[in-house]
Design a protein around this motif. Structure first.
Motif, mmCIF file in Angstrom:
data_model
loop_
_atom_site.group_PDB
_atom_site.id
_atom_site.type_symbol
_atom_site.label_atom_id
_atom_site.label_comp_id
_atom_site.label_asym_id
_atom_site.label_seq_id
_atom_site.Cartn_x
_atom_site.Cartn_y
_atom_site.Cartn_z
ATOM 1 N N PRO A 90 0.814 -1.232 0.000
ATOM 2 C CA PRO A 90 0.000 0.000 0.000
ATOM 3 C C PRO A 90 0.839 1.269 0.000
ATOM 4 C CG PRO A 90 -0.060 -1.061 2.158
ATOM 5 C CD PRO A 90 0.624 -2.014 1.231
ATOM 6 N N GLY A 91 1.981 1.262 0.714
ATOM 7 C CA GLY A 91 2.833 2.455 0.720
ATOM 8 C C GLY A 91 3.404 2.758 -0.649
ATOM 9 N N ALA A 92 3.877 1.742 -1.346
ATOM 10 C CA ALA A 92 4.416 1.950 -2.692
ATOM 11 C C ALA A 92 3.317 2.389 -3.646
ATOM 12 C CB ALA A 92 5.075 0.660 -3.181
ATOM 13 N N ALA A 93 2.119 1.797 -3.534
ATOM 14 C CA ALA A 93 1.008 2.208 -4.399
ATOM 15 C C ALA A 93 0.655 3.672 -4.187
ATOM 16 C CB ALA A 93 -0.204 1.319 -4.129
ATOM 17 N N ILE A 124 -2.899 1.234 4.508
ATOM 18 C CA ILE A 124 -1.676 1.540 5.269
ATOM 19 C C ILE A 124 -1.955 1.442 6.762
ATOM 20 C CG2 ILE A 124 -0.080 3.401 5.863
ATOM 21 C CD1 ILE A 124 -0.150 4.255 2.945
ATOM 22 N N ALA A 125 -3.097 1.984 7.209
ATOM 23 C CA ALA A 125 -3.468 1.887 8.627
ATOM 24 C C ALA A 125 -3.751 0.454 9.026
ATOM 25 C CB ALA A 125 -4.692 2.753 8.905
ATOM 26 N N LEU A 126 -4.176 -0.368 8.072
ATOM 27 C CA LEU A 126 -4.549 -1.750 8.368
ATOM 28 C C LEU A 126 -3.348 -2.681 8.405
ATOM 29 C CD1 LEU A 126 -6.891 -3.796 8.782
ATOM 30 C CD2 LEU A 126 -7.019 -3.997 6.284
ATOM 31 N N ARG A 127 -2.304 -2.393 7.607
ATOM 32 C CA ARG A 127 -1.249 -3.377 7.389
ATOM 33 C C ARG A 127 0.150 -2.912 7.778
ATOM 34 N NH1 ARG A 127 -3.903 -7.145 4.334
ATOM 35 N NH2 ARG A 127 -5.795 -6.377 3.313
ATOM 36 N N LEU A 128 0.433 -1.636 7.726
ATOM 37 C CA LEU A 128 1.780 -1.151 7.982
ATOM 38 C C LEU A 128 1.892 -0.621 9.398
ATOM 39 C CD1 LEU A 128 2.641 0.689 4.622
ATOM 40 C CD2 LEU A 128 3.072 -1.690 5.281
ATOM 41 N N PRO A 129 3.120 -0.417 9.889
ATOM 42 C CA PRO A 129 3.282 0.196 11.221
ATOM 43 C C PRO A 129 2.552 1.537 11.306
ATOM 44 C CG PRO A 129 5.372 -0.683 10.447
ATOM 45 C CD PRO A 129 4.423 -0.816 9.298
ATOM 46 N N LEU A 130 1.962 1.799 12.461
ATOM 47 C CA LEU A 130 1.127 3.002 12.608
ATOM 48 C C LEU A 130 1.920 4.290 12.426
ATOM 49 C CD1 LEU A 130 -1.190 1.947 15.581
ATOM 50 C CD2 LEU A 130 -1.661 1.892 13.130
ATOM 51 N N ARG A 131 3.220 4.262 12.691
ATOM 52 C CA ARG A 131 4.006 5.484 12.466
ATOM 53 C C ARG A 131 4.040 5.873 10.989
ATOM 54 N NH1 ARG A 131 7.728 1.462 13.697
ATOM 55 N NH2 ARG A 131 9.133 0.875 11.966
ATOM 56 N N THR A 132 3.747 4.914 10.085
ATOM 57 C CA THR A 132 3.715 5.218 8.653
ATOM 58 C C THR A 132 2.565 6.145 8.308
ATOM 59 O OG1 THR A 132 4.541 2.963 8.353
ATOM 60 C CG2 THR A 132 3.844 4.109 6.376
ATOM 61 N N TRP A 135 3.382 10.155 7.457
ATOM 62 C CA TRP A 135 3.773 10.612 6.128
ATOM 63 C C TRP A 135 2.692 10.294 5.104
ATOM 64 C CZ3 TRP A 135 3.931 7.148 2.223
ATOM 65 C CH2 TRP A 135 4.183 5.797 2.511
ATOM 66 N N ALA A 136 1.882 9.254 5.335
ATOM 67 C CA ALA A 136 0.790 8.960 4.406
ATOM 68 C C ALA A 136 -0.253 10.079 4.423
ATOM 69 C CB ALA A 136 0.146 7.621 4.774
ATOM 70 N N VAL A 137 -0.627 10.544 5.619
ATOM 71 C CA VAL A 137 -1.591 11.654 5.721
ATOM 72 C C VAL A 137 -1.009 12.919 5.107
ATOM 73 C CG1 VAL A 137 -2.820 13.130 7.350
ATOM 74 C CG2 VAL A 137 -2.742 10.659 7.736
ATOM 75 N N ALA A 138 0.281 13.170 5.328
ATOM 76 C CA ALA A 138 0.914 14.361 4.734
ATOM 77 C C ALA A 138 0.896 14.294 3.212
ATOM 78 C CB ALA A 138 2.346 14.483 5.253
ATOM 79 N N LEU A 139 1.141 13.096 2.663
ATOM 80 C CA LEU A 139 1.159 12.965 1.204
ATOM 81 C C LEU A 139 -0.219 13.206 0.594
ATOM 82 C CD1 LEU A 139 3.510 9.886 0.599
ATOM 83 C CD2 LEU A 139 3.966 12.293 0.070
ATOM 84 N N VAL A 173 -8.615 6.438 8.167
ATOM 85 C CA VAL A 173 -7.651 5.950 9.155
ATOM 86 C C VAL A 173 -8.369 5.231 10.299
ATOM 87 C CG1 VAL A 173 -5.960 6.659 10.884
ATOM 88 C CG2 VAL A 173 -5.883 7.639 8.592
ATOM 89 N N LEU A 174 -9.461 5.837 10.765
ATOM 90 C CA LEU A 174 -10.195 5.239 11.885
ATOM 91 C C LEU A 174 -10.736 3.863 11.528
ATOM 92 C CD1 LEU A 174 -11.343 5.552 14.737
ATOM 93 C CD2 LEU A 174 -13.354 6.659 13.730
ATOM 94 N N ILE A 175 -11.277 3.727 10.334
ATOM 95 C CA ILE A 175 -11.785 2.418 9.913
ATOM 96 C C ILE A 175 -10.650 1.406 9.849
ATOM 97 C CG2 ILE A 175 -12.873 1.152 8.031
ATOM 98 C CD1 ILE A 175 -14.471 3.661 7.398
ATOM 99 N N GLY A 176 -9.517 1.817 9.283
ATOM 100 C CA GLY A 176 -8.380 0.913 9.187
ATOM 101 C C GLY A 176 -7.867 0.471 10.547
ATOM 102 N N VAL A 177 -7.748 1.428 11.479
ATOM 103 C CA VAL A 177 -7.259 1.092 12.817
ATOM 104 C C VAL A 177 -8.252 0.195 13.546
ATOM 105 C CG1 VAL A 177 -6.656 2.052 15.067
ATOM 106 C CG2 VAL A 177 -5.821 3.158 12.992
#
Length: 418
Positions: A90-93, A124-132, A135-139, A173-177
């Motif tokens: 998801p991050g690369a996509a 990203i919220a569902l699968r990657l570390p939450l600190r990611t 930068w995802a929200v900023a992008l 994000v909330l749904i993913g978390v």
């Protein structure tokens, strides 16, 4: 009269929730087996929707409706095709789709397909570390900031645009978390259930092993002792047959009595193993106690082993302690019958001490030394196992020189000291 078939309305209808859960389980099972099929279907749906929007509908919300159609088509594909990797990368996509989102905002096309980046943020919220997420929200917020800076109030107030955009990102994000938390919690429960099941199976195996060991110990004590007595009686009867037929007949009677007693006790143990429903009936036969010691000594003496007893003090022991003392005496005398040789004698010294403590010493005047193949039998290990149940100590070995024979010493501490 023929039975009447129940009408369809008489049958219990399947609850809607169970039907939905069953369908959901099937869909998830299919997705686990063939994840690419589901990814292609979902990506194809959004690509088709983006291409339909690129045919002209995008101009209804565009800041600049004169953006070239070729650019709109390329941007639509660039915003939707990366969804194919939303679950695996998801991050690369998101990084791949970011240039198209920035160009869409800068050119004024404002394509609706850019909203699909929220789906990537969700994964990203569902699968990657939450600190990611930072930068995802900023992008995903950068294209909105570009549109506000370039077109100003023509697309609405800047705080309204940013507010609605951040709200949408927050919901994704909330749904993913939430889904991630539920999934992790379910995995923890499943792992705990598996561990509990494994521990339960281990406990069952340990209990079965302990029961087998107990039954083996009981069979050794019962059969081993009685066979030793029968062997002694048979040897004595053979020697007496030539000189005293009456003594031989007495030996045969004693052999019959002893063998029937051993057979009865063996059947009781086998009943416990064979049929659980008969366990209560089998348990009606009491375990031997110190009150049965005279009968034991009578059988041993009849097998040709003179036994003297010395009892000091008097006490009433619990059944478990009585059984331990009885079995140790039985095993010690059995070993004497087997290994001490002819003309051996035995002496039992039983002492009741204060507080319920017991001291027992069984000695014989046989050949001494360790019994043959002692390491292969269950005699001494069985005595030590019984003794350890009550925190006692057991010593077994040849008597010190110049005395001959074997010595077994048992001591059970006070009941309060266990």
């Amino acid at each position: 009269m023929e039975p009447v078939e129940p009408l369809p309305q008489d049958r219990a209808a399947e609850p809607l929730t169970e039907y939905v859960q069953r369908v959901t389980r099937r869909v998830r099972a299919f997705d686990r087996r063939r994840p690419l099929v589901w990814d292609l279907l979902l990506t194809g749906f959004w690509v088709l929707a983006a291409l339909i929007d690129a045919a002209g509908g995008w101009r209804n919300v565009a800041h600049d409706p004169d953006v070239p159609a070729a650019l709109v088509l390329a941007l639509s594909l660039a915003l939707t095709v990366p969804l194919l990797w939303r679950r695996t990368h998801p991050g690369a996509a998101l990084l791949v789709s970011m240039p198209a989102a920035l160009v869409s905002s800068w050119s004024g096309a404002a394509l609706q397909a850019a909203l699909l980046q929220l789906l990537l943020v969700h994964h990203i919220a569902l699968r990657l570390p939450l600190r990611t997420l930072w930068w995802a929200v900023a992008l995903v917020t950068a294209p909105t900031c570009v549109a506000v800076a370039r077109y100003g109030d023509s697309a609405g107030s800047w705080n309204q645009q940013l507010g609605s955009h951040l709200l949408s990102v927050g919901v994704a994000v909330l749904i993913g978390v939430t889904v991630r938390t539920r999934r992790d919690y379910t995995e923890v429960l499943e792992d705990r259930a598996r561990r509990l099941e494994t521990e339960r199976d281990q406990q069952l195996r340990l209990a079965a092993a302990a029961e087998r060991a107990r039954i083996a110990r009981e069979m050794h004590d019962i059969i081993g002792h009685n066979l030793s007595v029968i062997t002694g009686l048979a040897d004595g009867g053979r020697y007496a047959a030539a000189k005293s037929p009456e003594r031989a007949a007495q030996a045969l009677d004693a052999i019959g009595t002893t063998s029937r007693q051993a057979l009865g006790e063996l059947r009781r143990l086998l009943d416990v193993l064979r049929d659980e429903d008969r366990t209560d009936r089998a348990e009606l036969a009491p375990q031997p106690a110190l009150t049965d010691l005279d009968r034991l000594l009578t059988g041993v003496r009849g097998a040709g082993l003179p036994v003297r007893t010395t009892v000091q003090g008097r006490a009433t022991l619990p059944e478990g302690r009585q059984l331990t003392v009885y079995r140790v005496i039985q095993e010690a005398l059995t070993n004497t019958l087997k290994h001490a040789g002819p003309d051996a004698t035995a002496h039992i010294d039983l002492s009741y001490e204060a507080g319920g403590a017991v001291a027992l010493t069984v000695t014989d005047t046989g050949r001494g030394g360790p019994p043959p193949a002692a390491s292969e039998g269950r005699g001494l290990p069985g005595m030590r196992e019984r003794t350890s149940l009550y925190g006692g100590t057991l010593e077994a070995g040849p008597r010190p020189r110049p005395e001959r024979g074997w010595r077994v010493h048992l001591r059970l501490p006070e009941e309060s000291a266990q």
